[in-house]
Motif scaffolding. Structure first.
Motif, short mmCIF file in Angstrom:
data_model
loop_
_atom_site.label_atom_id
_atom_site.label_comp_id
_atom_site.label_asym_id
_atom_site.label_seq_id
_atom_site.Cartn_x
_atom_site.Cartn_y
_atom_site.Cartn_z
N ARG A 74 0.88 -1.27 -0.09
CA ARG A 74 -0.05 0.10 -0.03
C ARG A 74 0.68 1.21 0.10
NH1 ARG A 74 -4.03 -1.64 4.77
NH2 ARG A 74 -2.51 -2.90 5.48
N LEU A 75 0.43 2.22 -0.55
CA LEU A 75 0.88 3.63 -0.63
C LEU A 75 0.31 4.60 0.35
CD1 LEU A 75 2.99 5.66 -1.61
CD2 LEU A 75 1.33 6.21 -3.61
N ILE A 76 0.84 5.13 1.36
CA ILE A 76 -0.13 6.08 2.16
C ILE A 76 0.96 7.49 2.23
CG2 ILE A 76 -0.39 6.49 4.98
CD1 ILE A 76 -0.40 3.41 5.09
N LEU A 77 0.09 8.35 1.92
CA LEU A 77 0.49 10.05 1.92
C LEU A 77 0.29 10.51 3.40
CD1 LEU A 77 1.45 12.57 0.59
CD2 LEU A 77 -1.00 12.62 0.04
N VAL A 78 1.54 10.94 3.98
CA VAL A 78 1.43 11.57 5.28
C VAL A 78 1.78 13.15 5.00
CG1 VAL A 78 2.35 11.59 7.50
CG2 VAL A 78 2.01 9.43 6.47
N VAL A 79 0.85 13.99 5.78
CA VAL A 79 1.31 15.25 5.81
C VAL A 79 1.15 15.94 7.06
CG1 VAL A 79 0.45 17.55 4.69
CG2 VAL A 79 -0.01 15.39 3.45
N ALA A 80 2.47 16.40 7.41
CA ALA A 80 2.56 17.25 8.63
C ALA A 80 3.48 18.39 8.32
CB ALA A 80 3.60 16.40 9.63
N GLY A 81 3.17 19.58 9.15
CA GLY A 81 3.64 20.97 8.95
C GLY A 81 4.46 21.73 9.62
N ASP A 82 4.52 21.01 11.01
CA ASP A 82 5.29 21.82 11.93
C ASP A 82 6.46 20.74 12.75
OD1 ASP A 82 3.87 20.54 13.83
OD2 ASP A 82 2.67 22.31 14.25
N PRO A 83 7.23 21.27 13.36
CA PRO A 83 8.45 20.36 13.93
C PRO A 83 7.71 19.31 14.81
CG PRO A 83 9.12 22.62 13.97
CD PRO A 83 7.87 22.70 13.56
N TYR A 134 -1.89 20.47 12.00
CA TYR A 134 -1.59 21.55 10.96
C TYR A 134 -2.84 21.69 10.19
CZ TYR A 134 1.74 24.31 8.35
OH TYR A 134 2.42 25.32 7.84
N TYR A 135 -3.92 22.03 10.56
CA TYR A 135 -5.32 22.20 10.27
C TYR A 135 -5.42 23.18 9.03
CZ TYR A 135 -10.35 22.90 9.67
OH TYR A 135 -11.51 22.84 8.99
N GLY A 136 -4.77 24.27 9.10
CA GLY A 136 -4.97 25.22 8.07
C GLY A 136 -4.59 24.84 6.74
N PHE A 137 -3.41 24.21 6.65
CA PHE A 137 -3.21 23.45 5.34
C PHE A 137 -3.94 22.26 5.07
CE2 PHE A 137 -0.31 20.91 2.53
CZ PHE A 137 0.00 21.90 1.55
N ASN A 138 -3.91 21.18 5.93
CA ASN A 138 -4.39 20.11 5.87
C ASN A 138 -6.04 20.19 5.52
OD1 ASN A 138 -2.39 18.17 5.89
ND2 ASN A 138 -2.35 18.31 8.09
N ARG A 139 -6.66 21.04 5.84
CA ARG A 139 -8.23 21.59 5.65
C ARG A 139 -8.41 21.38 3.88
NH1 ARG A 139 -12.03 22.17 3.32
NH2 ARG A 139 -13.65 23.54 3.82
N ARG A 140 -7.11 21.88 3.41
CA ARG A 140 -7.35 22.15 1.80
C ARG A 140 -7.03 20.79 1.19
NH1 ARG A 140 -10.17 26.21 2.41
NH2 ARG A 140 -9.55 27.91 3.68
N ILE A 141 -6.27 19.75 2.01
CA ILE A 141 -5.81 18.67 1.33
C ILE A 141 -6.98 17.48 1.41
CG2 ILE A 141 -3.98 17.02 1.10
CD1 ILE A 141 -3.25 19.70 0.47
N LEU A 142 -7.71 17.49 2.56
CA LEU A 142 -8.97 16.71 2.75
C LEU A 142 -9.72 16.32 1.85
CD1 LEU A 142 -9.26 17.09 6.68
CD2 LEU A 142 -8.25 15.05 5.75
N PRO A 143 -10.24 17.53 1.03
CA PRO A 143 -11.28 17.43 0.16
C PRO A 143 -10.47 16.76 -1.30
CG PRO A 143 -11.40 19.71 0.89
CD PRO A 143 -10.05 19.04 1.51
N MET A 144 -9.40 17.08 -1.49
CA MET A 144 -8.54 16.23 -2.50
C MET A 144 -8.93 14.78 -2.33
SD MET A 144 -5.56 18.60 -3.09
CE MET A 144 -5.41 20.32 -2.73
N ALA A 145 -8.38 14.44 -1.26
CA ALA A 145 -8.37 12.79 -0.88
C ALA A 145 -10.09 12.39 -0.78
CB ALA A 145 -8.01 12.75 0.41
N GLN A 146 -10.94 13.08 -0.59
CA GLN A 146 -12.52 12.61 -0.47
C GLN A 146 -12.92 12.46 -2.05
OE1 GLN A 146 -15.70 15.51 0.58
NE2 GLN A 146 -16.06 13.75 2.23
#
Length: 367
Positions: free
Chosen positions: A4-13, A96-108
């Motif tokens: 499986r391929l899994i995409l992980v998105v984190a935005g701060d340390p 990192y909600y501010g950015f991830n909020r924009r990525i979630l609809p793409m996944a959906q």
């Protein structure tokens, strides 16, 4: 199912840290899993594909992202192409909600199941985000017990997996303390903007404290993403430390620290602290209007009261910081009481094994 391929998105340390440990847990459970990641240096070290170092750029708050709009738009476009063309088997957003909020609809839109590991602080501000997450996320994997209750009441699929720091920070050993020759930790934050605002306050506070405690020593805990040069000329008695095992942190008698993950780390070690936080004034004005909780330090939020002092904006002066620190160093009974109250917070957060429990849920529910 393997490969499986899994995409992980984190935005701060801190997200980079927790995401990297989750990636390692995923690979322990299924060595065939491939992970593509946006994060920081820790994710870079463990991911199969590293897409962008977002964590080291310090794009946080309300004002700073505005200054980085071109970069964020370009990264968002790249991730949209990745999701559409590669069709990962799961998306894992780490805080990192501010950015991830924009990525979630793409996944959906691509029918990629999305998991949220480390919830945004919906309980502190903008509770309407819960409704958005309910529409976009397959399951919330939360790290505080009260978050599980909050999401269940909103009918959002959720599981409390424990706190990731319990896997990293050992329970501190009992030891005698010499508050006449203390060891003081300086933790100004990991982002360049935090360091620039907090470090002058911490350095001057340390100098003031050392005037009456000439044997006092300081340890400046440097962020992995920052060079030594970011910290300038050190005051007499202060040395730079780079560690990942918390061994030296556990020896501290007191910490001067920026609000953030460091306050919880100190609490888990039972280290009394003075919490300082200075923001840009535009960011502070917006935050003051939105944030609805009484405290900013996670240690105080979890305790439900002000166990350790918090100095924000104009209150965050070197003189006030030194004065609050001197209270702990001059009152052994207060020091012991706060030490015990902080360790009680540790006991409220469950057992170690957070990353492994989260990986188990993700692999079983994305099969």
């Amino acid at each position: 199912m393997s490969g499986r391929l899994i995409l992980v998105v984190a935005g701060d340390p801190s997200g980079d840290l927790h995401a990297s440990n989750l990636i390692k847990a995923l690979k322990r459970r299924d060595p065939a899993v491939r992970v593509a990641a946006v994060g920081g240096p820790l994710c870079r070290a463990v991911a199969d594909e590293f897409l962008e170092d977002l964590a080291s750029r310090g794009v946080t708050g309300f004002w700073e992202p505005v200054l980085n709009i071109p970069f964020l738009l370009e990264l968002r476009s790249r991730l949209q192409s990745f999701i559409q063309m590669r069709r990962p088997d799961a998306l894992i957003c780490v805080d990192y909600y501010g950015f991830n909020r924009r990525i979630l609809p793409m996944a959906q839109a691509a029918r990629v199941p999305a998991f949220y590991f480390v919830s945004p602080q919906v309980w502190a501000s903008r509770p309407g985000r819960v409704k958005i997450l309910k529409k976009l996320v397959k399951k919330m994997l939360v790290i505080f017990p009260f978050e599980e209750k909050l999401y269940r009441e909103a009918n959002v699929p959720v599981e409390f997996v424990g706190h990731p720091l319990l896997d990293l920070i050992p329970e501190p050993a009992q030891r005698a303390r010499d508050l006449d020759s203390p060891v003081i930790g300086l933790l100004p934050g990991s982002r360049s903007s935090e360091i620039e605002r907090h470090l002058p306050v911490f350095y001057e506070a340390f100098r003031l404290l050392r005037e009456s405690r000439p044997n006092m020593k300081g340890l400046l805990f440097a962020a992995a993403s920052q060079p030594d040069s970011a910290y300038g000329a050190l005051p007499t008695g202060v040395g730079i430390v780079r560690e990942q095992d918390y061994r030296l942190r556990a020896t501290l008698d007191l910490a001067l620290c920026s609000s953030g993950t460091a306050t919880l780390e100190n609490a888990l070690l039972g280290v009394p602290m003075v919490v300082v936080y200075k923001l840009s004034w535009p960011t502070y004005a917006i935050a003051r209007a939105l944030v609805k909780v009484k405290h900013i330090a996670m240690a105080n939020l979890l305790a439900g009261r002000g166990v350790v002092p918090e100095l924000i904006q104009s209150e965050a002066t070197a003189e006030r910081t030194a004065r609050e620190a001197a209270r702990f160093l001059g009152d052994a009974a207060l020091h012991v009481r706060v030490h015990e109250e902080l360790l009680a917070i540790r006991r409220s957060l469950g057992e170690p094994g957070c990353a492994d429990r989260a990986a188990k849920v993700i692999l079983s529910e994305s099969a």
